[in-house]
Design a protein around this motif. Sequence first.
Motif, PDB file in Angstrom:
ATOM      1  N   UNK A 121       0.825  -1.212   0.000  1.00 48.91           N
ATOM      2  CA  UNK A 121       0.000   0.000   0.000  1.00 48.91           C
ATOM      3  C   UNK A 121       0.857   1.258   0.000  1.00 48.91           C
ATOM      4  N   UNK A 122       0.367   2.284  -0.685  1.00 44.43           N
ATOM      5  CA  UNK A 122       1.040   3.575  -0.799  1.00 44.43           C
ATOM      6  C   UNK A 122      -0.030   4.650  -0.657  1.00 44.43           C
ATOM      7  N   UNK A 128      -2.352  -6.694 -11.377  1.00 46.16           N
ATOM      8  CA  UNK A 128      -2.026  -5.280 -11.515  1.00 46.16           C
ATOM      9  C   UNK A 128      -1.989  -4.883 -12.984  1.00 46.16           C
ATOM     10  N   UNK A 129      -2.506  -3.701 -13.278  1.00 40.42           N
ATOM     11  CA  UNK A 129      -2.377  -3.078 -14.592  1.00 40.42           C
ATOM     12  C   UNK A 129      -1.420  -1.907 -14.436  1.00 40.42           C
ATOM     13  N   UNK A 130      -0.299  -1.951 -15.179  1.00 36.96           N
ATOM     14  CA  UNK A 130       0.774  -0.978 -14.984  1.00 36.96           C
ATOM     15  C   UNK A 130       1.021  -0.206 -16.278  1.00 36.96           C
ATOM     16  N   UNK A 131       0.929   1.124 -16.260  1.00 43.41           N
ATOM     17  CA  UNK A 131       1.216   1.919 -17.456  1.00 43.41           C
ATOM     18  C   UNK A 131       2.682   1.807 -17.871  1.00 43.41           C
ATOM     19  N   UNK A 146      10.559  -0.643 -10.160  1.00 40.32           N
ATOM     20  CA  UNK A 146      11.302  -0.282  -8.949  1.00 40.32           C
ATOM     21  C   UNK A 146      10.564   0.841  -8.244  1.00 40.32           C
ATOM     22  N   UNK A 147       9.818   0.492  -7.189  1.00 41.97           N
ATOM     23  CA  UNK A 147       9.028   1.469  -6.433  1.00 41.97           C
ATOM     24  C   UNK A 147       8.087   2.264  -7.332  1.00 41.97           C
ATOM     25  N   UNK A 148       7.474   1.570  -8.280  1.00 43.34           N
ATOM     26  CA  UNK A 148       6.523   2.219  -9.191  1.00 43.34           C
ATOM     27  C   UNK A 148       5.168   2.343  -8.508  1.00 43.34           C
ATOM     28  N   UNK A 149       4.572   3.520  -8.590  1.00 44.12           N
ATOM     29  CA  UNK A 149       3.302   3.771  -7.925  1.00 44.12           C
ATOM     30  C   UNK A 149       2.181   3.832  -8.964  1.00 44.12           C
ATOM     31  N   UNK A 150       1.147   3.027  -8.730  1.00 43.14           N
ATOM     32  CA  UNK A 150      -0.019   3.019  -9.601  1.00 43.14           C
ATOM     33  C   UNK A 150      -1.253   3.329  -8.760  1.00 43.14           C
ATOM     34  N   UNK A 151      -2.320   3.841  -9.377  1.00 40.67           N
ATOM     35  CA  UNK A 151      -3.544   4.148  -8.619  1.00 40.67           C
ATOM     36  C   UNK A 151      -4.120   2.903  -7.956  1.00 40.67           C
ATOM     37  N   UNK A 152      -4.891   3.123  -6.895  1.00 41.55           N
ATOM     38  CA  UNK A 152      -5.431   1.994  -6.135  1.00 41.55           C
ATOM     39  C   UNK A 152      -6.292   1.100  -7.010  1.00 41.55           C
ATOM     40  N   UNK A 153      -7.023   1.664  -7.946  1.00 35.03           N
ATOM     41  CA  UNK A 153      -7.885   0.868  -8.803  1.00 35.03           C
ATOM     42  C   UNK A 153      -7.154   0.005  -9.811  1.00 35.03           C
TER      43      UNK A 153
END
Length: 313
Positions: free
Chosen positions: A21-22, A63-66, A93-100
């Motif tokens: 979680x972030x 996970x869906x990652x841009x 590496x510490x990539x942040x994606x939206x919660x959805x």
Amino acid sequence: MGKDAHFIAPHRIVPSVRAVPHRDGWELTGTWGYNSGAPYSTHALGSVALPPGEDGTPRFGIAVVPRSCYTVLDDWGDGIGLRGSGSPSIRMENAVVPRGNVREAEGQDHPWAEPVGMALHGNPMYAGRLTGFFFGESLAVATGIGRAMLDEYRSALLEKKPMWNPHGLRADDAHYQQWYGEACSLLDAAAAVLQQVGELYHDLCKREVRGEGEFGLADDLRLTNLCAQGGRFATEAMGLLVHTGGSSALHQASRTERYWRHFSAYRAHSGAMTRELMALRFAVADLGAAGPARTVSDVESTTVNGETTKAGS
């Protein structure tokens, strides 16, 4: 997904990326290997390891990652086969994606209660399960490689001579005729299995959508095991063609050598090497579904050696 809805994403089922979680959603770290299509992907789609539950039970998600959040590594092409398929690793590496963009996976053993693709497209195929379809993809590739190898073998029969008398064409020699006929029938059997799997898959999907019965785990594993048996046919055919084709056919950069390398990758793939495991899983799922019937029979009395006893004793 994205401003113009252009979406191309490889899918990696092994949860080798960790999601924590972030404050802005989820932070992802790790590497997904074997991402077919990664060089021209817009997103990556893969399994992630979530923080364990309160009781310590492992949890997993999708996970869906841009594209902006991952790096495509230059680590493809050194394997024994499939060098041109463009399936490198993807690193985060510490990539942040939206919660959805991360959703907890419910696993393979649940009934599909929400076939979203069916609602969107009206195609029952979207109501299916994963494993049988996945093994069918592998069988399709294996069968296609086998047919290509058979084409090369046939050409050699019409052009080359056997090592023994009489020194006519291989096509006129009874040994080569038998080997060719056997390999052809084995590959036809593999193709027939693949066709049957496709038809059964669509029938099960339609049954699910119509509410006539669940596309259950045992059904999925039945298809999986059919694909595994088809792979055995293709493997036997490939072995026969290489064994009797002669060493000259395996010169580097020849078509036959290339097909053999590619098929070796199939043989080492999880879709081929887990045949016994999938047979066991099918038996457990299918016999487990018959549990209530066995329970009823257990309480019925029968006579054994003159003694009245319960059937299950």
